[in-house]
Write an enzyme that holds these catalytic residues in place. Structure first.
Site, PDB file in Angstrom:
ATOM      1  CG  ASP A  53      -1.762   1.199   1.379  1.00  0.00           C
ATOM      2  OD1 ASP A  53      -2.619   1.407   0.511  1.00  0.00           O
ATOM      3  OD2 ASP A  53      -1.571   1.951   2.357  1.00  0.00           O
ATOM      4  CD  GLU A  86      -2.064   2.311  -3.557  1.00  0.00           C
ATOM      5  OE1 GLU A  86      -3.225   2.612  -3.886  1.00  0.00           O
ATOM      6  OE2 GLU A  86      -1.694   2.216  -2.374  1.00  0.00           O
TER       7      GLU A  86
END
Length: 729
Positions: free
Chosen positions: A372, A409
């Protein structure tokens, strides 16, 4: 015997040096080959390590003046059953506080209490009244009275604090299980939420198991039948569900308090050892079904929030080590958008991240990780972008992680965007450009056809320079963060009022189109168009070069009612409604057949490392418009056709992509004499089921020199060698 222990550590100054950290009396042990005999314990390994005869506890804290190890009989006890002061004279080695506790066993509930200065302007926030989680704790237990507010206020919080649990990972029977390492070319990722997958009563899972690892295990046959090869689980590290607006919960789980412990609420067993065992049961069962396990991991921030947040672990142990602080030291840098930012390239934090990843691979058998806001890991202690971030290269090159799928990401909440330029040799990237450009094309935007063509060819604009395989690009149209696929074709605007922020939260740039009506409708024409658009998106995702990903429920048009930021909605807004399998059986059939054909793509070992640029250079392909060999790359073009040959399978494909709002007649290329006289139709998204996609032996011929592609549709034609040598995509 006596052992002289030395350690390389550059935590203080960034320069490597060697320190004498002590001598210990040790004895041999069949499992570990080393076990402390004296109660001083060992500084390594960090965390709670089980030996025959007891448990060794080790903790890092540079600025603490005192540390207590506290044991509890139950998670909600108001006072510790036992408190042990760790003597800094005999049980502190350099910055490591350690103690061996004879008789301690797996399942023991424990925590730490740390004394030290409370000087926020110096970056120090010790609170001796708080029970703290072990940063290396392998298990966490949560009292029913857990209170985030109590951890924020002054005073004792023993009864309401999360607590660590001693876990011995060596006792679990894996029965020969190992990570699967599926070839990237045959990987289809299904992003899903552990709780949301089975929490709805329609799941058919017994109430005790709904929303748990055990519940997900029951539904593995569905995943097998759907044809996906990897599940990407939203965060399963222990998180703080109370890190949310008042009256709501943190449903997604992007609020970690531990990087080693499975989330306690995801276990149907609520005993201290239950979550770790139940998670491993799930992994083992998924592997037996041929499905990989990828974890969505959050190493960019914690649930301790900003300067007003709670003291749960890291803040109360070594605040200025774990976090990037603002220049005034009293506040936190906020590149994550959640109040704080982990200092991932600090040696201590960097080691913790690597140790966590190794633990989940070696002891929990996971197959990969999706990071993330991974671009935060490229920032240094001052928040600036590092040219060669040590933690990213450590992850990239670690031999224990070799073969593990690493997905970034490649952006953060402060504007750093690295899609196409993320550091490292083995990282794959969520391709946000693919999402945006495919959405733009199918909703009929001007100036979209050139970008769309690049995306379906593996995004060479972004990746060809890296000499990496096509699957470096993880292609997706939807994910947990944003509209579902149903809502992408049903709403022009977000509808996040239930989140309690007056619809200000969530992205405004959704590139969605409601097909003429905002929200649900009984208009059959609108519904047919929405079904067509959903099939268009699925087809483009599966047929493009790259590694495809879909989100839970998109195969049956799961809706969130237009909420594009449902992080705090632990209710039917977010849960998988299994009745949709009946409502949208036609779409489920389409997706299943599409995925099955994708998995027949070639993945010979000698071709697995073929780069995207090599593949495109060698490809026999041609672009067209409605006229052969005359593609329209102009700003107002909304259609495209591509002929490509898959030489290894002796197959020819002709794909028509019509995002125009009227039907168009596309000239068909004449077939070489090897491929027989006519094209055959595999997919036409404008047709009703079961003609929208067909089994290849039943594929009808496409007669004539042109094919009429209906408005907003995708058509895929194929031709096999006349001798019938074709085997699949």
């Amino acid at each position: 015997m006596c052992l002289l222990v030395v350690e390389n550590d550059c935590a203080s100054c960034g320069n490597c040096f060697t320190r004498l950290i002590g001598t210990f009396t040790i004895a041999r042990d069949s499992r570990t080959n080393m076990v402390p005999v004296s109660h001083t314990g060992l500084s390594s390994p960090l965390g709670a390590t089980v030996y025959d005869g007891g448990v060794n506890f080790s903790l890092y804290s540079r600025a603490a003046s005192g540390v207590e190890l506290v044991f509890f009989d139950r998670e909600d006890d108001e006072r510790p059953a036992r408190s042990m002061r760790i003597d800094p004279a005999t049980n502190r080695t350099y910055n490591y506080w350690h103690l061996f506790v004879p008789g301690a066993q797996p399942g023991q509930i424990y925590g730490y209490m740390a004394q030290g200065p409370y000087e926020p302007d110096q970056g120090l926030r010790f609170d001796p009244a708080k029970v703290l989680l072990d940063p290396y704790g392998r298990g966490v237990i949560v009292p029913t009275s857990y209170s985030r507010d109590a951890a924020r206020r002054q005073g004792d919080n023993a009864a309401t604090a999360m607590k660590s649990v001693v876990i011995d990972p060596s006792t679990y029977d894996w029965e020969g299980d190992t990570p699967l390492q599926h070839p990237p070319a045959r990987t289809i990722i299904y992003e899903m939420h552990v709780r949301g997958f089975t929490q709805h009563p329609s799941s058919g899972v017994a109430e005790k198991s709904r929303g748990t690892f055990a519940g997900l295990t029951e539904k593995i046959p569905y995943l097998q039948q759907l044809g996906i090869t990897a599940v990407e689980l939203l965060p399963v590290f222990q998180f703080d569900a109370q890190d949310a607006p008042s009256g709501l919960v943190n449903y997604w789980g992007y609020a970690p308090v531990s990087f080693f412990a499975p989330h306690h609420a995801y276990s149907s067993r609520q005993d201290p050892l239950g979550p770790a065992d139940e998670f491993r049961d799930l992994v083992k069962a998924l592997h037996r079904a041929g499905i990989e396990v990828i974890l969505d991991v959050v190493f960019n921030h914690t649930a301790e929030g900003d300067h007003t947040g709670p003291t749960l672990s890291f803040r109360g142990l070594c605040n200025d080590t774990y976090y990037i602080l603002d220049p005034d030291r009293a506040r936190y840098a906020n590149y994550s958008g959640t109040g704080n930012t982990l200092d991932a390239n600090h040696p201590i934090v960097r080691r913790m991240i690597l140790d966590s990843l190794r633990y989940w691979v070696q002891e929990m058998h996971v197959d990969g990780f999706r990071f993330d806001l991974a671009s935060i890991l490229a920032r240094g202690g001052d928040g600036q972008l590092l040219p060669n971030p040590p933690v990213l290269w450590d992850i990239d090159s670690d031999p224990a992680l070799a073969g593990t799928k690493l997905i970034a990401e490649a952006w953060d909440a402060a504007g750093l965007y690295q899609v196409g330029s993320f550091i490292g040799d083995s990282w794959r990237e969520w391709n946000g450009r693919f999402r945006d450009d495919v959405r733009s094309f199918f909703r009929g935007e001007d100036n979209s056809v050139v970008r769309f063509a690049d995306r379906i060819c593996g995004s060479p604009e972004l990746y060809a320079h890296k000499a990496r395989e096509p699957e470096q690009s993880v292609n997706f149209v939807t994910c947990h963060d944003g509209f579902t696929l149903n809502d992408l074709v049903s709403y022009d605007l977000k509808h996040n009022e239930a989140n309690g922020e007056s619809n200000r939260d969530g992205a405004d740039d959704n590139r969605s189109w409601n097909c003429g009506v905002e929200g649900p409708t009984h208009d059959p024409a609108v519904e047919r168009l929405r079904n067509r658009q959903v099939r268009n998106f699925l087809t483009a995702t599966m047929l493009s070069l790259g590694m495809p990903m879909i989100v839970m429920g998109d195969e049956v048009r799961r809706t969130q009612g237009g909420n594009n930021n449902a992080y705090c909605q632990d209710n039917e807004t977010s849960w998988f409604d299994w009745r949709l399998l009946t409502t949208h059986a036609d779409l489920h059939r389409f997706a299943t057949m599409l995925f099955a054909r994708r998995l027949l793509r070639p993945a010979e070992p000698e071709r697995q490392h073929e780069s995207l640029s090599q593949l495109l250079k060698e490809a026999n392909k041609a672009w067209h418009g409605v006229k052969l060999n005359q593609p329209d790359w102009g700003p107002h073009s909304h259609s495209l056709a591509l002929t490509s040959e898959v030489q290894r399978q002796k197959l020819m494909f002709h794909t028509i992509l019509n995002a125009y709002w009227e039907p168009l007649d596309f000239e068909l290329p004449p077939l070489d004499h090897e491929y027989g006289p006519q094209w055959r139709r595999w997919i036409d998204t404008s047709l009703d089921s079961p003609n929208d996609i067909v089994e290849w032996p039943m594929a009808p011929t496409a007669t004539g020199a042109v094919y009429r592609a209906e408005a907003r549709s995708v058509v895929v034609l194929f031709a096999e060698l006349a001798a019938g040598a074709g085997a699949g995509l």
